[in-house]
Write a protein that holds these residues in place. Structure first.
Motif, PDB file in Angstrom:
ATOM      1  N   UNK A 110      44.216  35.465 -50.562  1.00  0.00           N
ATOM      2  CA  UNK A 110      42.772  36.283 -51.598  1.00  0.00           C
ATOM      3  C   UNK A 110      43.476  37.640 -50.790  1.00  0.00           C
ATOM      4  N   UNK A 111      43.260  37.818 -50.015  1.00  0.00           N
ATOM      5  CA  UNK A 111      42.968  39.393 -48.721  1.00  0.00           C
ATOM      6  C   UNK A 111      41.399  39.306 -48.828  1.00  0.00           C
ATOM      7  N   UNK A 112      40.734  38.267 -47.793  1.00  0.00           N
ATOM      8  CA  UNK A 112      39.555  38.493 -48.447  1.00  0.00           C
ATOM      9  C   UNK A 112      38.644  39.379 -46.541  1.00  0.00           C
ATOM     10  N   UNK A 113      38.070  39.921 -47.002  1.00  0.00           N
ATOM     11  CA  UNK A 113      37.779  41.523 -46.424  1.00  0.00           C
ATOM     12  C   UNK A 113      37.246  40.514 -44.976  1.00  0.00           C
ATOM     13  N   UNK A 114      37.481  40.471 -43.967  1.00  0.00           N
ATOM     14  CA  UNK A 114      36.971  40.571 -42.370  1.00  0.00           C
ATOM     15  C   UNK A 114      35.330  40.001 -43.288  1.00  0.00           C
ATOM     16  N   UNK A 115      34.935  40.744 -43.276  1.00  0.00           N
ATOM     17  CA  UNK A 115      32.949  40.775 -43.417  1.00  0.00           C
ATOM     18  C   UNK A 115      32.945  39.584 -44.340  1.00  0.00           C
ATOM     19  N   UNK A 116      33.503  38.916 -45.029  1.00  0.00           N
ATOM     20  CA  UNK A 116      33.321  38.324 -46.172  1.00  0.00           C
ATOM     21  C   UNK A 116      33.726  36.950 -45.894  1.00  0.00           C
ATOM     22  N   UNK A 117      34.321  36.228 -43.944  1.00  0.00           N
ATOM     23  CA  UNK A 117      34.511  35.324 -44.045  1.00  0.00           C
ATOM     24  C   UNK A 117      33.642  34.496 -43.223  1.00  0.00           C
ATOM     25  N   UNK A 118      33.157  35.184 -43.089  1.00  0.00           N
ATOM     26  CA  UNK A 118      31.558  33.661 -42.114  1.00  0.00           C
ATOM     27  C   UNK A 118      31.170  32.824 -43.432  1.00  0.00           C
ATOM     28  N   UNK A 119      30.879  33.843 -44.545  1.00  0.00           N
ATOM     29  CA  UNK A 119      30.537  32.470 -46.337  1.00  0.00           C
ATOM     30  C   UNK A 119      31.983  32.259 -45.982  1.00  0.00           C
ATOM     31  N   UNK A 120      32.696  32.954 -46.388  1.00  0.00           N
ATOM     32  CA  UNK A 120      34.376  31.416 -46.829  1.00  0.00           C
ATOM     33  C   UNK A 120      34.245  30.629 -46.287  1.00  0.00           C
ATOM     34  N   UNK A 121      34.217  30.368 -44.647  1.00  0.00           N
ATOM     35  CA  UNK A 121      33.983  29.255 -44.224  1.00  0.00           C
ATOM     36  C   UNK A 121      33.367  28.263 -44.391  1.00  0.00           C
ATOM     37  N   UNK A 122      31.658  28.884 -45.038  1.00  0.00           N
ATOM     38  CA  UNK A 122      30.724  28.251 -44.967  1.00  0.00           C
ATOM     39  C   UNK A 122      30.951  27.462 -46.122  1.00  0.00           C
ATOM     40  N   UNK A 123      32.122  27.805 -47.222  1.00  0.00           N
ATOM     41  CA  UNK A 123      31.966  27.649 -48.603  1.00  0.00           C
ATOM     42  C   UNK A 123      33.057  26.361 -47.808  1.00  0.00           C
ATOM     43  N   UNK A 124      33.487  26.208 -47.416  1.00  0.00           N
ATOM     44  CA  UNK A 124      34.986  25.493 -47.298  1.00  0.00           C
ATOM     45  C   UNK A 124      34.258  24.298 -46.330  1.00  0.00           C
ATOM     46  N   UNK A 125      33.574  24.580 -45.553  1.00  0.00           N
ATOM     47  CA  UNK A 125      32.988  23.703 -44.191  1.00  0.00           C
ATOM     48  C   UNK A 125      31.989  22.577 -45.553  1.00  0.00           C
ATOM     49  N   UNK A 126      30.987  23.321 -46.107  1.00  0.00           N
ATOM     50  CA  UNK A 126      30.178  22.547 -46.881  1.00  0.00           C
ATOM     51  C   UNK A 126      31.623  21.535 -47.812  1.00  0.00           C
ATOM     52  N   UNK A 127      32.307  22.111 -48.644  1.00  0.00           N
ATOM     53  CA  UNK A 127      33.415  21.268 -49.534  1.00  0.00           C
ATOM     54  C   UNK A 127      34.451  20.096 -48.776  1.00  0.00           C
ATOM     55  N   UNK A 128      34.308  20.207 -47.521  1.00  0.00           N
ATOM     56  CA  UNK A 128      34.971  19.462 -47.271  1.00  0.00           C
ATOM     57  C   UNK A 128      34.059  18.858 -46.003  1.00  0.00           C
ATOM     58  N   UNK A 129      32.932  18.971 -45.357  1.00  0.00           N
ATOM     59  CA  UNK A 129      31.993  18.203 -44.443  1.00  0.00           C
ATOM     60  C   UNK A 129      30.905  17.945 -45.692  1.00  0.00           C
ATOM     61  N   UNK A 130      30.458  18.222 -46.432  1.00  0.00           N
ATOM     62  CA  UNK A 130      29.940  17.739 -47.241  1.00  0.00           C
ATOM     63  C   UNK A 130      28.160  17.852 -46.452  1.00  0.00           C
ATOM     64  N   UNK A 131      28.637  19.067 -45.797  1.00  0.00           N
ATOM     65  CA  UNK A 131      27.322  20.027 -45.172  1.00  0.00           C
ATOM     66  C   UNK A 131      26.794  21.183 -44.405  1.00  0.00           C
ATOM     67  N   UNK A 132      26.131  22.002 -44.867  1.00  0.00           N
ATOM     68  CA  UNK A 132      26.014  23.197 -44.118  1.00  0.00           C
ATOM     69  C   UNK A 132      26.304  23.185 -43.246  1.00  0.00           C
ATOM     70  N   UNK A 133      26.918  24.664 -42.609  1.00  0.00           N
ATOM     71  CA  UNK A 133      26.799  24.330 -41.001  1.00  0.00           C
ATOM     72  C   UNK A 133      26.704  26.185 -41.477  1.00  0.00           C
ATOM     73  N   UNK A 134      26.698  26.908 -40.517  1.00  0.00           N
ATOM     74  CA  UNK A 134      26.396  28.329 -40.394  1.00  0.00           C
ATOM     75  C   UNK A 134      27.880  28.355 -40.537  1.00  0.00           C
ATOM     76  N   UNK A 135      28.231  29.986 -41.561  1.00  0.00           N
ATOM     77  CA  UNK A 135      29.614  30.389 -41.757  1.00  0.00           C
ATOM     78  C   UNK A 135      30.098  31.156 -40.023  1.00  0.00           C
ATOM     79  N   UNK A 136      28.984  31.731 -38.792  1.00  0.00           N
ATOM     80  CA  UNK A 136      29.881  31.884 -38.679  1.00  0.00           C
ATOM     81  C   UNK A 136      30.531  31.009 -37.172  1.00  0.00           C
ATOM     82  N   UNK A 137      30.371  29.703 -37.037  1.00  0.00           N
ATOM     83  CA  UNK A 137      30.801  28.851 -36.695  1.00  0.00           C
ATOM     84  C   UNK A 137      32.394  29.066 -35.831  1.00  0.00           C
TER      85      UNK A 137
END
Length: 478
Positions: A372-399
């Motif tokens: 999706x050619x996501x800008x780097x500045x949005x990667x943290x939020x994108x990671x938080x989204x996928x983490x929640x979908x897979x793990x069922x818990x909120x995680x700071x996106x910077x992780x």
């Protein structure tokens, strides 16, 4: 082979051996020469450029040459990141072995820290991520721009290298995520209740939980090196060309790793002790890499020996690590009491569920960034989204920037999961042909070595027809 290509390959191997040796020293925390690395990276990049100007095939070498040019352009950033993890990502409140906890020591620290101490360090590290971000961002941009110069992008290059379509890769990662999530969440709650008396929290991450769940087994005595060497010999492997470094140095890379310094003659394994069970897992995994590398035919072309897909690289390490998932193997070969072995296998099963959930999140995140050619500045939020979908818990996106692979590689993480499925299928075939205790049959060793010996041409290196169904069913069965 074209004589000019042969000459190019000989020089490429010479440079690779020297670079691998110097990076090995850096990563195991012993004196190394930054000037030598700089010189070799420059030479390697210039040599790769010669290939890119003069040749277009084989594809694996085209991709590897592109990576070499990207590495030459970013090696200083890689080294800067290596240093920042030890200096900028350092706790101001907690210490380990008399010095502040850093990215290099936090996995060891969390195995004995209190719940409050772990949360404190975890939050500190997340808050310190901005010290890493500019280096990670700049390095990724240069690598991707280098790919574009040669008509490549990380995602399509990865799929071509693994002989699979993007549709198959996405379908497989999604199937894994959805297939294990319910059982993973149930088991996560069970083990956090058992060890912590509460529900899971964001800082109960993979690297903590895989230590915590084995806490009651720390008194079990065994020598993981002796065990893996005995099994390797029983299967007919030669381990004499494998060097092991198990010293616990402060500057040593936190993750266990295997370095293919010169294939197949000089292969090296490194790990930092965490706890006996993780050490067992780490040693078996890295020795699987090493046995693979030392089994590759010496007479193969340079690219067939060295430029294997990440999924194929991880297959045989996973196959050997999976041996300790068998309670009979643990009883007979690691000499564990039956009740301890059965308890350990139950806990390993949870660790594997956690790994599949965690790495499916990481994989789908990385696929999304490129597709999706996501800008780097949005990667943290994108990671938080996928983490929640897979793990069922909120995680700071910077992780993701603290992870050992995600901030370093543009496209690697799905390889762990592709290899899990691949190794499961190889072991299943070995059981069918040589019996359920195949790990003590030399004929099984011959079968595995035959899969290893052809390097990147191995029949185990094609992933288009991969199917996770049987693997998921086995992993989630109670």
């Amino acid at each position: 082979m074209d004589p000019k290509l042969q000459q190019w390959c000989e020089k490429a191997e010479e440079l690779r051996i020297k670079l691998n040796d110097e990076y090995w020293k850096m990563n195991v925390g012993v004196p190394y020469d930054k000037d030598i690395i700089a010189k070799l990276e420059t030479q390697n990049g210039e040599h790769a450029t010669v290939f890119l100007k003069g040749f277009k095939e084989p594809f694996s070498l085209l991709l590897d040459a592109t990576d070499s040019v990207a590495s030459a352009r970013t090696y200083q950033l890689y080294m800067d990141l290596h240093e920042l993890r030890k200096t900028a990502v350092a706790s101001k409140t907690q210490r380990f072995n008399g010095t502040p906890v850093t990215w290099s020591t936090w996995r060891q620290f969390v195995s004995s820290a209190s719940d409050d101490q772990r949360k404190q360090v975890f939050d500190e590290f997340v808050d310190l991520v901005p010290a890493l971000t500019p280096t990670i961002q700049k390095r990724f941009k240069i690598i991707v721009d280098t790919y574009k110069e040669h008509g490549l992008n990380p995602l399509t290059a990865y799929c071509t290298d693994h002989r699979m379509t993007l549709a198959t890769l996405k379908r497989t990662m999604t199937h894994l995520r959805d297939g294990v999530r319910h059982e993973f969440e149930r088991e996560w709650k069970h083990y956090t209740q058992e060890h912590l008396g509460r529900e899971p929290r964001y800082y109960d991450d993979f690297y903590f939980m895989r230590n915590a769940i084995f806490a009651n087994l720390k008194s079990v005595q065994f020598d993981p090196i002796a065990c893996v060497l005995a099994t390797s010999k029983e299967l007919g492997f030669d381990t004499s060309r494998i060097l092991l470094d198990k010293e616990d140095r402060p500057d040593k890379y936190a993750s266990p790793f295997c370095s293919f310094v010169k294939v197949p003659e000089d292969i090296r394994v490194s790990y930092k002790p965490e706890n006996p069970i993780n050490d067992l897992s780490s040693v078996y995994h890295e020795y699987g890499h090493a046995l693979h590398a030392t089994s590759i035919r010496k007479d193969l072309p340079f690219w067939t020996k060295y430029v294997t897909s990440n999924g194929l690289n991880e297959t045989f390490s996973t196959l050997f690590e999976d041996l300790i998932h068998d309670p009979v193997y643990l009883e007979r070969k690691v000499t564990m009491p039956k009740d301890v072995a059965e308890d350990l296998v139950r806990r390993i099963r949870f660790s594997r569920l956690f790994a599949v959930a965690f790495y499916s999140a990481n994989s789908l995140f990385r696929i999304d960034t490129w597709e999706k050619d996501v800008p780097f500045e949005k990667w943290d939020a994108l990671y938080a989204k996928h983490y929640k979908e897979s793990m069922g818990i909120e995680m700071p996106g910077q992780y993701w920037q603290l992870h050992h692979i995600l901030p370093e590689s543009v496209m690697y993480v799905p390889s762990y999961l592709l290899a899990e499925i691949n190794a499961f299928n190889i072991a299943r075939e070995a059981k069918d042909d040589f019996g359920k205790h195949w790990w003590q049959e030399k004929a099984a060793g011959i079968y595995i070595k035959n899969l290893m010996k052809d390097g990147s041409d191995s029949e185990a290196g094609t992933f288009e027809d991969i199917d996770a169904t049987a693997f998921i069913k086995d992993l989630t069965a109670r």
